[in-house]
Motif scaffolding. Structure first.
Motif, mmCIF file in Angstrom:
data_model
loop_
_atom_site.group_PDB
_atom_site.id
_atom_site.type_symbol
_atom_site.label_atom_id
_atom_site.label_comp_id
_atom_site.label_asym_id
_atom_site.label_seq_id
_atom_site.Cartn_x
_atom_site.Cartn_y
_atom_site.Cartn_z
ATOM 1 N N ASN A 1 0.846 -1.191 0.000
ATOM 2 C CA ASN A 1 0.000 0.000 0.000
ATOM 3 C C ASN A 1 0.882 1.241 0.000
ATOM 4 O O ASN A 1 1.822 1.340 0.793
ATOM 5 N N LEU B 1 0.353 4.318 1.014
ATOM 6 C CA LEU B 1 0.336 5.092 2.253
ATOM 7 C C LEU B 1 1.146 4.406 3.348
ATOM 8 O O LEU B 1 1.851 5.063 4.118
ATOM 9 N N LEU C 1 4.273 6.241 5.165
ATOM 10 C CA LEU C 1 4.325 6.402 6.613
ATOM 11 C C LEU C 1 5.575 5.754 7.207
ATOM 12 O O LEU C 1 6.129 6.241 8.189
ATOM 13 N N TYR D 1 -3.445 0.222 7.387
ATOM 14 C CA TYR D 1 -3.549 0.608 5.984
ATOM 15 C C TYR D 1 -2.958 -0.453 5.057
ATOM 16 O O TYR D 1 -3.409 -0.610 3.921
ATOM 17 N N SER E 1 -4.110 -1.312 -2.513
ATOM 18 C CA SER E 1 -3.666 0.002 -2.957
ATOM 19 C C SER E 1 -4.340 0.360 -4.274
ATOM 20 O O SER E 1 -4.568 -0.481 -5.123
ATOM 21 N N PHE F 1 -2.526 6.370 -5.341
ATOM 22 C CA PHE F 1 -2.117 7.058 -4.134
ATOM 23 C C PHE F 1 -3.136 6.886 -3.008
ATOM 24 O O PHE F 1 -3.011 7.493 -1.961
ATOM 25 N N GLY F 2 -4.158 6.087 -3.219
ATOM 26 C CA GLY F 2 -5.173 5.921 -2.186
ATOM 27 C C GLY F 2 -5.551 4.469 -1.977
ATOM 28 O O GLY F 2 -4.711 3.591 -1.940
#
Length: 302
Positions: A109, A111, A115, A154, A159, A162-163
């Motif tokens: 993913n 994000l 992170l 997440y 995925s 980008f979201g």
């Protein structure tokens, strides 16, 4: 080879690393429960990637603090201050783990991967240098320290650029659940680290670390430990308030918060190393226990 394995374990702070990976893994399973499909291969990828990311951050931390670690009894036997590993070797290992771990999480993913990079930077290059300068280091360090639940949660979702693929996932499930998990782990770190700072104060002073609220083992620092412990009671009720935590989880978390508060109050009264250790040991059990209970008492949001 045996010595290298031992030194590698100390470089990545193995026990701390496994605690972080456990937190991310449980959050992954909670996220998978939300969407109704556990992909165990992805769980394995997250576990390996999370281990690498945490190991990288800890490796950079030890490189930066290598001279300070020589001054503290608890860290003198780490591979860098003990001279069993060079800075270059530690740097190569840390860079490799950071890159490999990030690529693994990006595969799951975007994000989660983003992170993870943020966690390394914030922990190694922001939190680490501040430890000698100001007690605000504990507040700063609480941010990367609370990211594992976000990363793990997440990582459970497919995925989509980008979201995320939102098809079968409510907006609340993407926003509320992971950020409440983040907040629980964020607030937990204050009684946890301040209790450790109280117990290890003499050792920390040798390296110039300023982690207690007032930098001293005084009444105000004791009260701050107590207040942070009391806050775990309402924080532990957030999952039920937002509808994804059941009664079993809420009872366990509130009882844990009350135990935190009780030992925190005893510490205000006595201000001894023994009472600080009771707060510290409560923190060791509270987080993994409540996370595990929430996994089995989780209510998917609609």
């Amino acid at each position: 080879m045996k010595q290298f394995i031992s030194d590698f374990g100390k470089l990545v702070k193995l026990r701390l690393n496994l605690t972080v990976v456990f937190s991310a893994s449980i959050s992954f399973l909670i996220g998978a429960n939300q969407q109704g499909d556990i992909i165990w291969m992805n769980w394995l990828i997250l576990t390996i990637g999370g281990f690498m990311i945490t190991g990288s951050a800890n490796g950079f931390n030890e490189i930066i603090e290598r001279d300070l670690d020589k001054l503290m009894v608890r860290t003198q036997d780490r591979p860098l201050p003990a001279g069993r590993m060079t800075t270059g070797q530690a740097l190569v290992l840390s860079l490799f783990m950071g890159l490999f771990g990030t690529l693994l999480l990006l595969h799951l993913n975007f994000l989660a991967g983003l992170l993870s990079v943020f966690a390394i930077i914030l922990y190694a290059f922001v939190y680490t240098p501040i430890k000698q300068k100001s007690p605000i280091a504990v507040f700063v360090g609480a941010f990367p320290g609370a990211l594992p639940p976000l990363i793990g949660y997440y990582a459970a979702f497919e995925s989509a650029g980008f979201g995320f693929a939102y098809a079968a996932v409510s907006e609340a499930a993407i926003v509320i659940t992971p950020w409440v998990l983040f907040l629980i782990q964020f607030f937990w770190q204050f009684p946890h680290f301040w209790a450790i700072a109280w117990v290890a104060d003499e050792d920390y002073k040798r390296a110039g670390f300023r982690l207690l609220p007032t930098t001293k083992k005084d009444t105000i620092s004791a009260w701050m430990i107590f207040i942070s412990a009391v806050l775990m009671i309402p924080v532990g009720m957030l999952p039920m308030y937002y509808g994804f935590g059941g009664w079993v989880f809420t009872i366990v978390s509130v009882l844990g918060g009350l135990l935190f508060a009780y030992y925190g109050w005893k510490h205000v009264q006595e201000r001894t190393e023994a009472t600080a250790k009771k707060v510290m040991f409560t923190s060791f059990f509270y987080l993994p226990l409540t996370q595990l209970v929430l996994l089995f008492d989780f209510i998917p949001l609609k």
